[in-house]
Design an enzyme around this catalytic site. Structure first.
Site, PDB file in Angstrom:
ATOM      1  N   HIS A   1     -31.988  56.267  10.479  1.00 35.74           N
ATOM      2  CA  HIS A   1     -33.302  56.859  11.271  1.00 35.74           C
ATOM      3  C   HIS A   1     -33.411  55.555  12.173  1.00 35.74           C
ATOM      4  O   HIS A   1     -33.359  54.606  11.921  1.00 35.74           O
ATOM      5  CB  HIS A   1     -34.085  57.265  10.400  1.00 35.74           C
ATOM      6  CG  HIS A   1     -34.628  56.041   9.414  1.00 35.74           C
ATOM      7  ND1 HIS A   1     -35.602  55.420   9.706  1.00 35.74           N
ATOM      8  CD2 HIS A   1     -34.496  55.992   8.172  1.00 35.74           C
ATOM      9  CE1 HIS A   1     -36.009  54.626   8.739  1.00 35.74           C
ATOM     10  NE2 HIS A   1     -35.426  54.888   7.906  1.00 35.74           N
TER      11      HIS A   1
ATOM     12  N   ASP B   1     -29.429  53.781   3.853  1.00 36.61           N
ATOM     13  CA  ASP B   1     -30.741  53.497   4.006  1.00 36.61           C
ATOM     14  C   ASP B   1     -31.473  53.052   2.420  1.00 36.61           C
ATOM     15  O   ASP B   1     -32.611  53.710   2.285  1.00 36.61           O
ATOM     16  CB  ASP B   1     -31.393  54.796   4.448  1.00 36.61           C
ATOM     17  CG  ASP B   1     -33.229  54.422   4.941  1.00 36.61           C
ATOM     18  OD1 ASP B   1     -33.468  53.228   5.170  1.00 36.61           O
ATOM     19  OD2 ASP B   1     -33.933  55.583   5.103  1.00 36.61           O
TER      20      ASP B   1
ATOM     21  N   ASP C   1     -36.965  55.688  13.559  1.00 36.76           N
ATOM     22  CA  ASP C   1     -38.239  55.483  13.447  1.00 36.76           C
ATOM     23  C   ASP C   1     -38.437  54.107  12.621  1.00 36.76           C
ATOM     24  O   ASP C   1     -37.608  54.070  11.471  1.00 36.76           O
ATOM     25  CB  ASP C   1     -38.927  56.784  12.923  1.00 36.76           C
ATOM     26  CG  ASP C   1     -38.810  57.357  11.769  1.00 36.76           C
ATOM     27  OD1 ASP C   1     -37.502  57.325  11.451  1.00 36.76           O
ATOM     28  OD2 ASP C   1     -39.651  57.592  10.977  1.00 36.76           O
TER      29      ASP C   1
ATOM     30  N   ASP D   1     -34.664  48.541   8.052  1.00 39.29           N
ATOM     31  CA  ASP D   1     -34.922  49.872   7.873  1.00 39.29           C
ATOM     32  C   ASP D   1     -35.264  50.348   9.006  1.00 39.29           C
ATOM     33  O   ASP D   1     -36.568  50.526   9.452  1.00 39.29           O
ATOM     34  CB  ASP D   1     -36.143  49.909   6.862  1.00 39.29           C
ATOM     35  CG  ASP D   1     -36.602  51.271   6.401  1.00 39.29           C
ATOM     36  OD1 ASP D   1     -35.793  52.095   6.636  1.00 39.29           O
ATOM     37  OD2 ASP D   1     -37.654  51.259   5.720  1.00 39.29           O
TER      38      ASP D   1
ATOM     39  N   GLU E   1     -38.241  59.699   9.516  1.00 42.63           N
ATOM     40  CA  GLU E   1     -37.723  59.415   8.275  1.00 42.63           C
ATOM     41  C   GLU E   1     -38.975  58.974   7.475  1.00 42.63           C
ATOM     42  O   GLU E   1     -39.180  59.265   6.267  1.00 42.63           O
ATOM     43  CB  GLU E   1     -36.593  58.667   8.171  1.00 42.63           C
ATOM     44  CG  GLU E   1     -35.861  58.724   6.405  1.00 42.63           C
ATOM     45  CD  GLU E   1     -36.574  57.907   5.714  1.00 42.63           C
ATOM     46  OE1 GLU E   1     -36.399  57.937   4.263  1.00 42.63           O
ATOM     47  OE2 GLU E   1     -37.499  56.840   6.167  1.00 42.63           O
ATOM     48  N   GLU E   2     -39.509  58.145   8.413  1.00 44.69           N
ATOM     49  CA  GLU E   2     -40.816  57.407   7.436  1.00 44.69           C
ATOM     50  C   GLU E   2     -42.222  58.395   7.525  1.00 44.69           C
ATOM     51  O   GLU E   2     -43.100  57.737   6.908  1.00 44.69           O
ATOM     52  CB  GLU E   2     -41.025  56.199   8.102  1.00 44.69           C
ATOM     53  CG  GLU E   2     -39.951  55.100   8.367  1.00 44.69           C
ATOM     54  CD  GLU E   2     -39.579  54.422   7.014  1.00 44.69           C
ATOM     55  OE1 GLU E   2     -40.226  54.974   6.018  1.00 44.69           O
ATOM     56  OE2 GLU E   2     -38.703  53.645   7.203  1.00 44.69           O
TER      57      GLU E   2
ATOM     58  N   HIS F   1     -40.662  47.578   5.390  1.00 43.96           N
ATOM     59  CA  HIS F   1     -41.901  47.915   5.402  1.00 43.96           C
ATOM     60  C   HIS F   1     -42.985  46.737   5.406  1.00 43.96           C
ATOM     61  O   HIS F   1     -44.326  46.958   5.449  1.00 43.96           O
ATOM     62  CB  HIS F   1     -42.460  48.977   4.270  1.00 43.96           C
ATOM     63  CG  HIS F   1     -41.607  50.236   4.265  1.00 43.96           C
ATOM     64  ND1 HIS F   1     -42.085  51.540   3.842  1.00 43.96           N
ATOM     65  CD2 HIS F   1     -40.488  50.552   4.981  1.00 43.96           C
ATOM     66  CE1 HIS F   1     -41.172  52.465   4.117  1.00 43.96           C
ATOM     67  NE2 HIS F   1     -40.239  51.964   4.943  1.00 43.96           N
TER      68      HIS F   1
END
Ligand SMILES: [Zn+2]
Length: 468
Positions: A90, A179, A92, A121, A155-156, A438
Site C-alpha cells: 500500500h 506488510d 498510503d 510501512d 490500507e491504514e 507508525h
C-alpha cells in the site's frame, strides 16, 4: 536448494539495482499520502493520488503493464497467463505524528538505514516487491502465472480500497502482502471492537476522557472532578498522576500510562485502568461513582480477556488480547471502547455472547460493535511452504510460520498470507518507542531490505514452479 550460480545472479541483480531501489523509495516518501476522504477523482485525497501516479510511472518505466482503478488502487503486471500471483502493498501512510528528528517526508540515509514515513510501512516494501518482479522480467523467466503488484491506497484507514480491487480485478490464485514480518504470517487473529458503559450519578465526575485511537493502549486519561480537592485524593495520588486546579473550579487528574499497539499489549500500562482504579478508592466520591470506576478498572486488570469474560487461547495463535484505547463520558456514563484480538479457532459469535452475558452479570452494559473474522492458512500448503523455504534458504534459518494479532490485506482474500519484509532481529537505531512502523523516525536497514528483495525473488521463482 537454490544453486550457487542462481544466488550469484540474484546478488548481482540486487547490487546493480540498489541505487534505483533507494531512489524509487525516496520518490514515494516525498509525497505525503495519508488516506483521507476525497472527491470522486481522488477518493483517498490528493496525496494518495499523487503517490499512485508516481508509483505507476516507476512501474511503466520498467516496461510493466499498469492499471489505475480510479485512484482507489493501481497495479503493475507482467505475463499473460490466466492465473495470477499477486504481491499487494500500500501507498498510503499513517500521519507523521510528533517527535521526528528528521523530515518525515524526505528520505534520509544515515548509518546504513533509511528514514521517512513509509520506508517500512509500506512504500519501501512495495518497491521491494516491484524489483522482485523486475528480476523475473529482465531475466526472461518463462512465466507460468501473471504476476501483479497491487498498490492499495487506503490500507491504514479501513481498507476501503479492497472492495474496489475485488470488483475490478480477478481474485488472485495466491497473494502475499509485504506488510508485516518474516518469516511467513499464515494467520491473523480475529479483530473485534466492543464497548462497555458504566453508569454513575455524576455527583463529582463531570468529565472523563482517555486515549486517542482505538487500536493503541491509552497512555493518558483525564478526569475532571467537582467538589473534590487534592487532599481528598491523599496518598492515592502518586507521581503517575498529574493533578491541577482548573479555572472552572474543578480538580483535573491525568493518569500517565505506557502505550502499545493493541495487537501486542504486553508491557503496556493502560491509563484508563489506572485512573479508574484510583478513583474507585477515593472516599469523597459517591458510592455510584466509586462502583462504576471499580467495574471499569476490573475490565482492564488483565489484557487476556479475563476482565471481559472472554479469555481463551489456541495452539496456533496463543491467547486472546483486549485493550481499551479510548474512553469518554456520555451523560452520566463512563464509556470504554475495547479492541480485542481473538485466536484463529475462536468463534466471534460465541465471544460476543460471552461478553454480553459477562457484562450483564457484572452490572454494566457491554456490546460488540464490529467483528472481523480471523484468517488462517494451513502451513502445509505448497504456497506457504514455498515462501517459508525461500526465507529459510536465503537466511540459513529454520523458521516456522506464525500467527499475528495485526490485520493486513491478507485477511480479505481467500488465499493470501503476509510475508516480510521486516526482520524482527533487525537492530533499531532510533531508540525506544521510535523507529518502528507508525512511529516517529520510522526507519529500516538498507542491508536488510536488500536481503528481503533476495527472499522475494527466490520466493517468486519457487512459486512459478508450482502448479496452483
Ligand atoms: Zn502497512
Amino acid at each position: 536448494m537454490i544453486s550457487k550460480d542462481l544466488e550469484l545472479k540474484i546478488d548481482a541483480f540486487i547490487a546493480e539495482n540498489k541505487e534505483n531501489i533507494l531512489k524509487d523509495i525516496a520518490t514515494l516518501i516525498e509525497i505525503p499520502s495519508v488516506s483521507v476522504d476525497g472527491p470522486a477523482e481522488a477518493p483517498f485525497g490528493e496525496g494518495c493520488k499523487k503517490a499512485l501516479d508516481a508509483a505507476l510511472a516507476i512501474c511503466e518505466g520498467m516496461g510493466m503493464a499498469t492499471k489505475n482503478y480510479d485512484y482507489y488502487a493501481g497495479s503493475a503486471s507482467i505475463g499473460d497467463k490466466e492465473k495470477e500471483i499477486s504481491i499487494m502493498g500500500h501507498l498510503d501512510v499513517v500521519p507523521e505524528g510528533n517527535g521526528w528528528t528528521v523530515d518525515p517526508y524526505k528520505m534520509t540515509i544515515k548509518d546504513g538505514y533509511i528514514y521517512g514515513r513509509g520506508v517500512a510501512d509500506d512504500k519501501g516494501p512495495a518497491v521491494l516487491g516491484l524489483y522482485a518482479m523486475k528480476y523475473l522480467k529482465e531475466n526472461n523467466i518463462p512465466l507460468n502465472y501473471t504476476y501483479r503488484l497491487m498498490l492499495g491506497c487506503s490500507e491504514e484507514r479501513g481498507m476501503g480500497d479492497v472492495e474496489i480491487i475485488k470488483q475490478r480485478e480477478k481474485i488472485p490464485t495466491f497473494m502475499f502482502t509485504p506488510d508485516a514480518d518474516f518469516p511467513v504470517i499464515n494467520g491473523e487473529k480475529g479483530i473485534m471492537s466492543a464497548e462497555a458503559r458504566f453508569a454513575h450519578d455524576g455527583a463529582h465526575i463531570v468529565k472523563f476522557f482517555g486515549g486517542s485511537v482505538s487500536n493503541m493502549v491509552a497512555d493518558r486519561c483525564t478526569v475532571a472532578l467537582k467538589g473534590i480537592s487534592k487532599e481528598n485524593l491523599g496518598e492515592l495520588c502518586s507521581c503517575k498522576f498529574d493533578v491541577e486546579n482548573c479555572e472552572c473550579g474543578c480538580l483535573k487528574v491525568t493518569a500517565k500510562g505506557v502505550g502499545s499497539h493493541a495487537a501486542a499489549p504486553d508491557g503496556s500500562i493502560n491509563a484508563i485502568g489506572m485512573l479508574c482504579e484510583m478513583l474507585s478508592k477515593v472516599e469523597a466520591l459517591s458510592e455510584a461513582e466509586r462502583s462504576a470506576c471499580a467495574k471499569a478498572a476490573a475490565t482492564l486488570a488483565d489484557h487476556n480477556g479475563v476482565g471481559l469474560g472472554i479469555d481463551c487461547e489456541d495452539e496456533q495463535s496463543g491467547k486472546i488480547t483486549h485493550i481499551s484505547g479510548v474512553a469518554e463520558m456520555e451523560e452520566n456514563e463512563i464509556v470504554l471502547n475495547y479492541n480485542i484480538r481473538y485466536p484463529v479457532t475462536a468463534k466471534g459469535d460465541e465471544l460476543k455472547a460471552r461478553l454480553e452475558a459477562y457484562a450483564a452479570a457484572h452490572g454494566f452494559a457491554g456490546k460488540v460493535l464490529s467483528d472481523s473474522a480471523p484468517s488462517y492458512r494451513s502451513v502445509d500448503t505448497k504456497e506457504v511452504q514455498a515462501l517459508l523455504s525461500a526465507y529459510n534458504e536465503v537466511t540459513g534459518k529454520e523458521a516456522k510460520a506464525k500467527v499475528i494479532g495485526g490485520g493486513t490485506y491478507a485477511r480479505n482474500f481467500p488465499n493470501a498470507v503476509a510475508f516480510g519484509p521486516e526482520f524482527p532481529e533487525m537492530p533499531n537505531p532510533a531508540g525506544e518507542g521510535k523507529g518502528g512502523v507508525h512511529m516517529a523516525d520510522e526507519c529500516t536497514s538498507i542491508d536488510y531490505m536488500m536481503l528481503a528483495v533476495k527472499i522475494y525473488i527466490v520466493a517468486l521463482l519457487k512459486l512459478n514452479e508450482l502448479e496452483l
